[in-house]
Design a protein around this motif. Structure first.
Motif, mmCIF file in Angstrom:
data_model
loop_
_atom_site.group_PDB
_atom_site.id
_atom_site.type_symbol
_atom_site.label_atom_id
_atom_site.label_comp_id
_atom_site.label_asym_id
_atom_site.label_seq_id
_atom_site.Cartn_x
_atom_site.Cartn_y
_atom_site.Cartn_z
ATOM 1 N N ALA A 100 -0.407 4.009 5.749
ATOM 2 C CA ALA A 100 -1.623 4.334 6.510
ATOM 3 C C ALA A 100 -2.144 3.097 7.235
ATOM 4 O O ALA A 100 -2.588 3.189 8.385
ATOM 5 C CB ALA A 100 -2.696 4.908 5.589
ATOM 6 N N ILE A 101 -2.076 1.947 6.588
ATOM 7 C CA ILE A 101 -2.496 0.705 7.246
ATOM 8 C C ILE A 101 -1.543 0.376 8.392
ATOM 9 O O ILE A 101 -1.991 0.041 9.494
ATOM 10 C CB ILE A 101 -2.589 -0.464 6.237
ATOM 11 N N ALA A 102 -0.248 0.494 8.155
ATOM 12 C CA ALA A 102 0.734 0.220 9.206
ATOM 13 C C ALA A 102 0.511 1.147 10.402
ATOM 14 O O ALA A 102 0.512 0.699 11.552
ATOM 15 C CB ALA A 102 2.152 0.385 8.663
ATOM 16 N N ASN A 103 0.297 2.424 10.135
ATOM 17 C CA ASN A 103 0.049 3.393 11.199
ATOM 18 C C ASN A 103 -1.195 3.021 11.994
ATOM 19 O O ASN A 103 -1.187 3.038 13.232
ATOM 20 C CB ASN A 103 -0.087 4.791 10.602
ATOM 21 N N LYS A 110 3.847 1.937 12.727
ATOM 22 C CA LYS A 110 4.082 2.981 11.733
ATOM 23 C C LYS A 110 5.241 2.696 10.778
ATOM 24 O O LYS A 110 5.198 3.072 9.618
ATOM 25 C CB LYS A 110 4.302 4.310 12.447
ATOM 26 N N MET A 111 6.265 2.026 11.248
ATOM 27 C CA MET A 111 7.449 1.765 10.420
ATOM 28 C C MET A 111 7.355 0.456 9.628
ATOM 29 O O MET A 111 8.347 0.002 9.068
ATOM 30 C CB MET A 111 8.705 1.752 11.302
ATOM 31 N N SER A 112 6.178 -0.121 9.551
ATOM 32 C CA SER A 112 6.020 -1.436 8.907
ATOM 33 C C SER A 112 5.311 -1.392 7.562
ATOM 34 O O SER A 112 4.690 -2.362 7.145
ATOM 35 C CB SER A 112 5.261 -2.378 9.847
ATOM 36 N N PHE A 115 -8.134 9.372 -1.033
ATOM 37 C CA PHE A 115 -7.429 8.697 0.055
ATOM 38 C C PHE A 115 -8.371 8.371 1.209
ATOM 39 O O PHE A 115 -9.118 9.222 1.689
ATOM 40 C CB PHE A 115 -6.278 9.571 0.555
ATOM 41 N N TRP A 116 -8.308 7.131 1.647
ATOM 42 C CA TRP A 116 -9.095 6.623 2.778
ATOM 43 C C TRP A 116 -8.122 6.318 3.909
ATOM 44 O O TRP A 116 -7.228 5.488 3.747
ATOM 45 C CB TRP A 116 -9.853 5.370 2.347
ATOM 46 N N ASP A 117 -8.267 7.019 5.010
ATOM 47 C CA ASP A 117 -7.354 6.859 6.136
ATOM 48 C C ASP A 117 -8.022 6.000 7.212
ATOM 49 O O ASP A 117 -8.955 6.462 7.879
ATOM 50 C CB ASP A 117 -6.980 8.220 6.716
ATOM 51 N N PRO A 118 -7.551 4.760 7.408
ATOM 52 C CA PRO A 118 -8.191 3.905 8.397
ATOM 53 C C PRO A 118 -8.151 4.482 9.812
ATOM 54 O O PRO A 118 -9.051 4.236 10.611
ATOM 55 C CB PRO A 118 -7.422 2.588 8.311
ATOM 56 N N ALA A 119 -7.136 5.303 10.116
ATOM 57 C CA ALA A 119 -7.047 5.908 11.466
ATOM 58 C C ALA A 119 -8.202 6.873 11.718
ATOM 59 O O ALA A 119 -8.597 7.079 12.860
ATOM 60 C CB ALA A 119 -5.708 6.612 11.630
#
Length: 122
Positions: free
Chosen positions: A38-41, A46-48, A113-117
């Motif tokens: 979620a952080i990478a996205n 996204k792939m990181s 779940f906390w989604d930064p996006a």
């Protein structure tokens, strides 16, 4: 392994992806968790997710502190617990924030779940 350590050292010596990861992680509210992916996205990579994990492992002495214990894998497993000095330290920190953990997995992961996006504006 030495090459990996040198590579991580180089990455943490400049304002980098690691610092961006730490900035996001610092915004995770107490009592909530997010995932490496979620952080990478959120950061547009996204792939990181694995690199986010490396950043969490490298933040031990970073100031201001990074709440790395709030970052887990995509299904809520405490996959980074080996970076906390003792096998149960990550779980203890989560439980201190009233997050239940059973068999190394966050209970009610989807609810917590906390989604930064969704929570942060780029």
């Amino acid at each position: 392994m030495a090459d990996t350590k040198e590579h991580l050292k180089d990455l943490t010596n400049k304002h980098s992806f690691f610092e961006d990861v730490w900035d996001v992680a610092r915004q995770i509210p107490k009592g909530r968790v997010t995932s490496y992916g979620a952080i990478a996205n959120y950061l547009g990579t996204k792939m990181s997710a694995r690199m986010v994990g490396w950043a969490m492992g490298a933040c031990v002495n970073v100031k201001p502190k990074v709440p790395a214990h709030r970052v887990v894998n995509r299904v809520g497993l405490l996959s980074g617990k080996m970076h906390f000095g003792s096998p149960d330290e990550m779980q203890k920190r989560l439980e201190k924030e009233k997050i239940k953990v059973k068999d190394d997995k966050v209970v009610d992961f989807e609810k917590l779940f906390w989604d930064p996006a969704k929570e942060l504006i780029l």
